[in-house]
Design a protein around this motif. Structure first.
Motif, PDB file in Angstrom:
ATOM      1  N   VAL A 156      -2.217   8.242   8.122  1.00  0.00           N
ATOM      2  CA  VAL A 156      -2.075   8.134   9.577  1.00  0.00           C
ATOM      3  C   VAL A 156      -1.803   9.513  10.159  1.00  0.00           C
ATOM      4  CG1 VAL A 156      -0.862   7.029  11.494  1.00  0.00           C
ATOM      5  CG2 VAL A 156      -1.130   5.806   9.314  1.00  0.00           C
ATOM      6  N   ASN A 157      -2.772  10.033  10.883  1.00  0.00           N
ATOM      7  CA  ASN A 157      -2.607  11.298  11.595  1.00  0.00           C
ATOM      8  C   ASN A 157      -1.991  11.000  12.954  1.00  0.00           C
ATOM      9  OD1 ASN A 157      -3.587  13.495   9.913  1.00  0.00           O
ATOM     10  ND2 ASN A 157      -5.586  12.500  10.039  1.00  0.00           N
ATOM     11  N   LYS A 187       0.818  -1.201   0.000  1.00  0.00           N
ATOM     12  CA  LYS A 187       0.000   0.000   0.000  1.00  0.00           C
ATOM     13  C   LYS A 187       0.853   1.253   0.000  1.00  0.00           C
ATOM     14  CE  LYS A 187      -3.731  -2.283   2.602  1.00  0.00           C
ATOM     15  NZ  LYS A 187      -4.724  -2.290   1.529  1.00  0.00           N
ATOM     16  N   VAL A 188       0.210   2.372  -0.288  1.00  0.00           N
ATOM     17  CA  VAL A 188       0.837   3.683  -0.182  1.00  0.00           C
ATOM     18  C   VAL A 188       0.343   4.336   1.111  1.00  0.00           C
ATOM     19  CG1 VAL A 188       1.089   5.975  -1.202  1.00  0.00           C
ATOM     20  CG2 VAL A 188       0.974   3.952  -2.679  1.00  0.00           C
ATOM     21  N   TRP A 189       1.284   4.641   1.989  1.00  0.00           N
ATOM     22  CA  TRP A 189       0.969   5.228   3.290  1.00  0.00           C
ATOM     23  C   TRP A 189       1.397   6.690   3.330  1.00  0.00           C
ATOM     24  CZ3 TRP A 189      -0.354   2.388   8.059  1.00  0.00           C
ATOM     25  CH2 TRP A 189      -0.633   1.042   7.832  1.00  0.00           C
ATOM     26  N   PHE A 190       0.591   7.501   4.012  1.00  0.00           N
ATOM     27  CA  PHE A 190       0.909   8.907   4.277  1.00  0.00           C
ATOM     28  C   PHE A 190       0.881   9.076   5.796  1.00  0.00           C
ATOM     29  CE2 PHE A 190       0.104  13.385   4.882  1.00  0.00           C
ATOM     30  CZ  PHE A 190       0.760  14.022   3.828  1.00  0.00           C
ATOM     31  N   VAL A 191       2.046   9.311   6.396  1.00  0.00           N
ATOM     32  CA  VAL A 191       2.177   9.293   7.855  1.00  0.00           C
ATOM     33  C   VAL A 191       2.712  10.636   8.352  1.00  0.00           C
ATOM     34  CG1 VAL A 191       3.212   8.126   9.846  1.00  0.00           C
ATOM     35  CG2 VAL A 191       2.675   6.819   7.767  1.00  0.00           C
ATOM     36  N   THR A 192       2.010  11.271   9.270  1.00  0.00           N
ATOM     37  CA  THR A 192       2.487  12.527   9.855  1.00  0.00           C
ATOM     38  C   THR A 192       3.230  12.251  11.163  1.00  0.00           C
ATOM     39  OG1 THR A 192       0.537  13.018  11.225  1.00  0.00           O
ATOM     40  CG2 THR A 192       0.444  13.672   8.901  1.00  0.00           C
ATOM     41  N   GLY A 193       4.042  13.215  11.578  1.00  0.00           N
ATOM     42  CA  GLY A 193       4.805  13.050  12.811  1.00  0.00           C
ATOM     43  C   GLY A 193       5.733  11.859  12.750  1.00  0.00           C
ATOM     44  N   ALA A 194       6.497  11.759  11.638  1.00  0.00           N
ATOM     45  CA  ALA A 194       7.224  10.526  11.342  1.00  0.00           C
ATOM     46  C   ALA A 194       8.698  10.553  11.731  1.00  0.00           C
ATOM     47  CB  ALA A 194       7.108  10.210   9.852  1.00  0.00           C
ATOM     48  N   SER A 195       9.175  11.632  12.325  1.00  0.00           N
ATOM     49  CA  SER A 195      10.608  11.710  12.611  1.00  0.00           C
ATOM     50  C   SER A 195      10.991  11.117  13.968  1.00  0.00           C
ATOM     51  CB  SER A 195      11.087  13.160  12.541  1.00  0.00           C
ATOM     52  OG  SER A 195      10.430  13.952  13.512  1.00  0.00           O
ATOM     53  N   LYS A 196      10.003  10.724  14.762  1.00  0.00           N
ATOM     54  CA  LYS A 196      10.298  10.120  16.057  1.00  0.00           C
ATOM     55  C   LYS A 196       9.093   9.348  16.560  1.00  0.00           C
ATOM     56  CE  LYS A 196       9.169  14.481  18.394  1.00  0.00           C
ATOM     57  NZ  LYS A 196       9.665  15.544  19.291  1.00  0.00           N
TER      58      LYS A 196
END
Length: 279
Positions: free
Chosen positions: A83-84, A5-14
């Motif tokens: 993913v928020n 799948k194609v995922w869009f994830v925020t807050g991904a640096s930690k």
């Protein structure tokens, strides 16, 4: 059949976001990942990967979000799972917390997610598929944490708009799930993810004690494994009919059960008064 799948994830640096992105890439999924700092994101995930799109995004700037979503569509052609996850904890009793502190927490934890939803939904409607996962907290089901009122309020809001979203988008074949994590062993209780009030009032001894417990005792000893949380979210994305509500962690499961039982008992105890207002 291709299950990637194609995922869009925020807050991904930690934290959980970073753990999830690394797991997704290892499993061969395509990932667009956002952070306030592109360098932080690139440092956290250093390897070159054609399936990885790092994005610097300001969640309270709709133009910034629209550009990031457009870049994702141009690179991968679609978005399957949003993913928020971005957010932070604001400590302080309601009396202590300034208007600015409260509004800033809502801007990131609530309006940031709403901005993301507003920009991805046109694509999800067009493709007649998709899943939006909104990361709340067990503090979005119970606010019984002295000194966490504003943070809990933001997470209660996430729960409310996710329920509405699930009802609104089901006719388009799109699903929405709100996730209630318990305590997971990330850096949420340290650094920039947890902010203390500028104007502490010493009389609030219970709130101060709970603050110290989180910072000194719970931090580093959380029962939840972020790697297993990431696997749970991936399993959620594979469900044909995912739930609207998902509790993560045995601690969260117990807290949720206690809250639901207490709420049912309290509502039942005052049934006569509740029903006394009918014509």
């Amino acid at each position: 059949m291709d299950t990637k799948k194609v995922w869009f994830v925020t807050g991904a640096s930690k934290g959980l976001g970073l753990t999830l992105v690394k797991r997704l890439l290892a499993d061969g999924h395509s990932v667009a990942a956002t952070s306030r700092s592109l360098s932080d994101l690139q440092n956290a995930i250093s390897e070159e990967n054609s399936m990885f799109l790092p994005l610097e995004v300001d969640l309270i700037n709709e133009d910034s979000i629209e550009e990031a979503v457009s870049k994702t569509i141009r690179k991968f052609g679609k978005i399957d799972v949003t993913v928020n996850n971005a957010g932070y904890g604001q400590l302080g009793t309601l009396e202590e917390t300034t208007d600015q502190e409260g509004r800033q927490n809502f801007d990131t934890n609530v309006f940031g997610s709403l901005n993301i939803i507003r920009k991805v939904m046109p694509y999800l409607r067009k493709q007649n598929s998709g899943l939006i996962i909104n990361i709340a907290s067990i503090g979005g089901l119970t606010g019984d944490f002295a000194g966490w009122g504003i943070y809990c309020a933001t997470k209660f809001a996430v729960v409310g708009f996710t329920e509405a979203l699930a009802a609104e988008v089901k006719e388009f074949g799109v699903h929405a799930t709100v996730v209630y994590p318990g305590y997971f062993r990330t850096y949420f209780l340290t650094g920039g993810s947890l902010r203390t009030p500028k104007n502490e009032i010493e009389e609030y001894t219970l709130a101060r004690q709970l603050q110290v417990v989180h910072e000194k005792e719970i931090n580093g000893n959380q029962p939840g494994d972020p790697e297993k949380a990431a696997l749970a979210l991936i399993k959620l994305s594979e469900m044909q009919n995912p739930p609207v509500h998902l509790v993560l962690g045995s601690d969260a499961f117990q807290i949720a059960g206690n809250k639901l039982n207490a709420l049912q008992n309290e509502i039942s105890d005052f049934k006569t008064l509740s029903n006394s207002t009918d014509y």
